[in-house]
Design an enzyme around this catalytic site. Structure first.
Site, PDB file in Angstrom:
ATOM      1  CE1 TYR A 193       1.704  -1.402  -6.939  1.00 21.82           C
ATOM      2  CE2 TYR A 193       3.369  -3.418  -7.384  1.00 21.82           C
ATOM      3  CZ  TYR A 193       1.964  -3.118  -6.858  1.00 21.82           C
ATOM      4  OH  TYR A 193       1.242  -3.895  -6.767  1.00 21.82           O
TER       5      TYR A 193
ATOM      6  CB  CYS B 247      -2.634  -7.707  -4.431  1.00 20.85           C
ATOM      7  SG  CYS B 247      -3.599  -8.085  -5.580  1.00 20.85           S
ATOM      8  CG  HIS B 248      -0.043  -5.342  -2.101  1.00 19.96           C
ATOM      9  ND1 HIS B 248      -0.885  -4.967  -2.530  1.00 19.96           N
ATOM     10  CD2 HIS B 248       1.055  -5.003  -2.853  1.00 19.96           C
ATOM     11  CE1 HIS B 248      -1.021  -4.542  -3.500  1.00 19.96           C
ATOM     12  NE2 HIS B 248       0.517  -4.560  -3.940  1.00 19.96           N
ATOM     13  N   GLY B 249      -0.306  -9.937   0.119  1.00 19.10           N
ATOM     14  CA  GLY B 249       0.094 -10.676   1.292  1.00 19.10           C
ATOM     15  C   GLY B 249      -0.821 -10.471   2.439  1.00 19.10           C
TER      16      GLY B 249
ATOM     17  N   PRO C 113      -0.376  -5.917   5.146  1.00 17.64           N
ATOM     18  CG  PRO C 113      -0.005  -5.407   2.799  1.00 17.64           C
ATOM     19  CD  PRO C 113      -0.045  -6.618   3.835  1.00 17.64           C
TER      20      PRO C 113
END
Lengths: 430, 181
Positions: free
Chosen positions: A295, B145-147, B160
């Site tokens: 991950y 979650c991933h900005g 992303p």
């Protein structure tokens, strides 16, 4: 390989059976008399541990399926029902959940053993590749199983991981809808994940059979990396290694039992005790600990490379990190198998282990600042180890001299020890 | 390929029969397998929920409401004049997935922003629908979650995610009623 069988049935019934189906002969050859190097150490015991854990997972899993309901309205409650109401359900469910972690713990030791002792080198390439396939199947199985309790992490883990396939150009979205059976993760998804989660362990068992078959063609490797040359190098698998493996299995089950009885949830995530809600994403999605290094590598790619966008790049890196293991036998061309005789290889190997643990830590951190930078460094070293370090070492390293045979290496050790004793004894007399 | 032998090793009538039999068998097997594969695709009940009507009359200026369409959250925001102005003022070269504000809304209904509330990165639901949610650096939506940061037109500006928040097919039945799907 019937040369090492000393099965001579005297009983006429056994003889009659042996001529028609040599099952007992086969078992005796491969499970009892199989000639095994006499110098293999404790790192070689994980195979047996893994076989036992697979059985534990299948048995507890079949039992859980008798009480579990694969429906989004009832799945979450049925898992709680198992834990609270079903006789011994708390223990059986706990064993299955903790068992997944123990399975990966053992498989990582098994794989790092292979990496250090060069177990992937000729003539064991197929054996190694089958192992990588088993590892991939294990990851798929554990991911599918983690979805079944239908908690928040189950749901969002399933959403994020199925979404990985949407990164495929052109056909991404149709594939995504095909996998989910809908536009989002929903009841059809849960149903098929349950079905596949039940199926895959049996496929794993079948590949394990091939793995052992491929092992029994060249026979076991050993810490010197020198192949077996005569009968003096081996001892029969039973009772020597059956008992040694059994001892390790007993030791292995002590922490296993501790987790099951005293901390069944410590390896999981608290958010999975919240029922799945498709409209609210948890603030921080984290996979189970054993998937974290991969991950971390998925998230490390946050930049575009040529026509490959960051999302597709991350997916390529994540899958590539496992697929690269399949070609490892052709990347590391060093003739010396064992890391014990490779002075330059050793530090790079241990750095690889540390790097893997660092990626595991980073996978659980937020994707910001220093963590992103370290993830990129870790990912670069992970691939650099296989693509740059190992091919170069094979060319420039001078390995230490190998012993002539396994038995000679043991005798040398004994002589060295004896010499030391005499020396120490001599000093004491002065 | 020659299966039956004759003196010259030429393909025989029998070879031809073998090959055609195998070919017909392969086609038959493929046809039989297709239903086994296609059953995985979204079924009739899933597809039946593919159109909804959303009533906008109760949504105040500056308020966001989440509807459900195909099981997905649909973000509908009644944008303020200031938000529309900021969204229009952004130069295209500042964007990851360049799109003008006009391409994100229906002409004459610029105050209504209708989007699928699923981050185009890995499918999380971005924050920003509630007044006290994080809205990211561009005062729109923020995926925890991933900005990924989205602006007040739902366009990806940082992080992303590769694409802007998806605008579903929709049309205005009246000034306060939209049909999505």
């Amino acid at each position: 390989m019937s040369s090492h069988s000393n099965y001579n049935p005297t009983n006429p019934v056994e003889k009659w059976f042996d001529e028609r189906l040599p099952l007992i002969r086969f078992s005796k050859e491969h499970l009892m008399d199989f000639p095994t190097p006499k110098n293999i150490n404790y790192w070689w015991t994980m195979g047996a541990v893994l076989a036992i854990v697979l059985v534990v997972q299948i048995v507890t899993g079949i039992i859980l399926a008798m009480h579990y309901v694969p429906n989004i309205e009832m799945a979450f409650d049925s898992v709680e029902h198992i834990r609270r109401n079903v006789n011994y359900g708390r223990i059986i469910q706990g064993t299955h959940a903790v068992g997944a972690s123990m399975f990966f713990f053992a498989v990582y030791i098994h794989m790092f053993r292979g990496l250090y002792y060069g177990s992937y080198k000729a003539p064991r390439e197929i054996l190694w590749i089958l192992g990588v396939i088993i590892f991939l199947l294990m990851m798929a199985t554990s991911f599918l199983g983690y979805t079944l309790p239908w908690g928040q992490m189950s749901y969002w883990g399933a959403t994020v991981i199925t979404n990985v396939f949407s990164a495929i150009p052109l056909v991404g979205t149709p594939i995504l809808e095909f996998l989910r059976g809908g536009f989002v993760v929903d009841n059809p998804t849960l149903n098929r994940f349950f079905s596949l989660h039940y199926l895959l362990p049996f496929i794993i068992a079948a590949v394990v059979a091939l793995h052992i078959w491929a092992l029994h063609v060249p026979g076991n490797g050993n810490p010197t990396g020198v192949e077996v040359k005569s009968n003096a190098d081996t001892i029969p698998f039973h009772p020597y290694y059956t008992m040694k493996d059994l001892f390790v299995i007993v030791v292995f089950f002590i922490p296993f039992a501790w987790f099951v009885f005293f901390a069944p949830d410590i390896l999981g995530h608290a958010d999975n005790y919240i029922r799945a809600n498709p409209f609210v994403t948890p603030a921080h999605i984290v996979p189970e600990w054993y998937l974290l290094p991969f991950y971390a590598m998925l998230r490390a790619v946050d930049f575009d490379v040529l026509f490959i966008n960051a999302k597709l790049g991350g997916v390529i890196v994540m899958f590539g990190s496992i697929l690269i293991l399949m070609v490892l036998p052709w990347l590391d061309k060093s003739k010396t198998r064992s890391g014990n005789y490779r002075p330059m290889f050793k530090p790079f190997f241990w750095l690889f282990v540390l790097n893997f643990l660092m990626l595991m830590y980073l996978g659980a951190q937020v994707a910001e600042g220093i963590y992103v930078i370290l993830s990129k460094v870790g990912t670069a070293y992970y691939f650099g180890y296989f693509l740059i370090v190992l091919p170069i070492l094979a060319r420039i390293e001078t390995p230490k001299p190998l012993p002539n045979s396994i038995s000679e290496s043991i005798l040398d050790k004994h002589e060295a020890k004896a010499a030391k004793k005499i020396q120490i004894g001599g000093e004491g007399n002065e | 390929m020659t299966l039956a032998t004759n003196v010259k090793n030429d393909p025989t009538r029998r070879d031809f029969l073998y090959v055609t039999t195998a070919a017909v068998g392969a086609v038959g097997a493929a046809a039989a397998v297709w239903p086994l594969i296609d059953q995985m695709n979204p079924d009739a009940t899933v597809k039946a929920l593919a159109v909804i009507e959303a009533d906008l009359s109760a949504i105040e200026v500056g308020q966001s409401v989440t509807f459900k369409w195909r099981g997905q959250p649909i973000f509908i925001r009644h944008r303020t004049a200031a938000e529309i102005e900021t969204a229009k003022a952004v130069p295209l070269e500042d964007m990851i997935d360049p799109q003008t504000d006009a391409e994100r809304v229906i002409a004459g209904h610029e105050q209504w922003l209708v989007m699928v509330g699923i981050c185009t990165h890995l499918g999380c639901v971005p924050l920003g629908q509630k007044p006290d949610d994080l809205k990211g650096d561009f005062n729109g939506w923020f995926c925890p979650c991933h900005g990924s940061h989205y602006d007040s037109a739902g366009r990806i500006r940082k992080g992303p995610a590769p694409k802007n928040l998806l605008v579903p097919p929709y049309e205005f039945m009246s000034d306060t009623l939209v049909k999505i799907g």
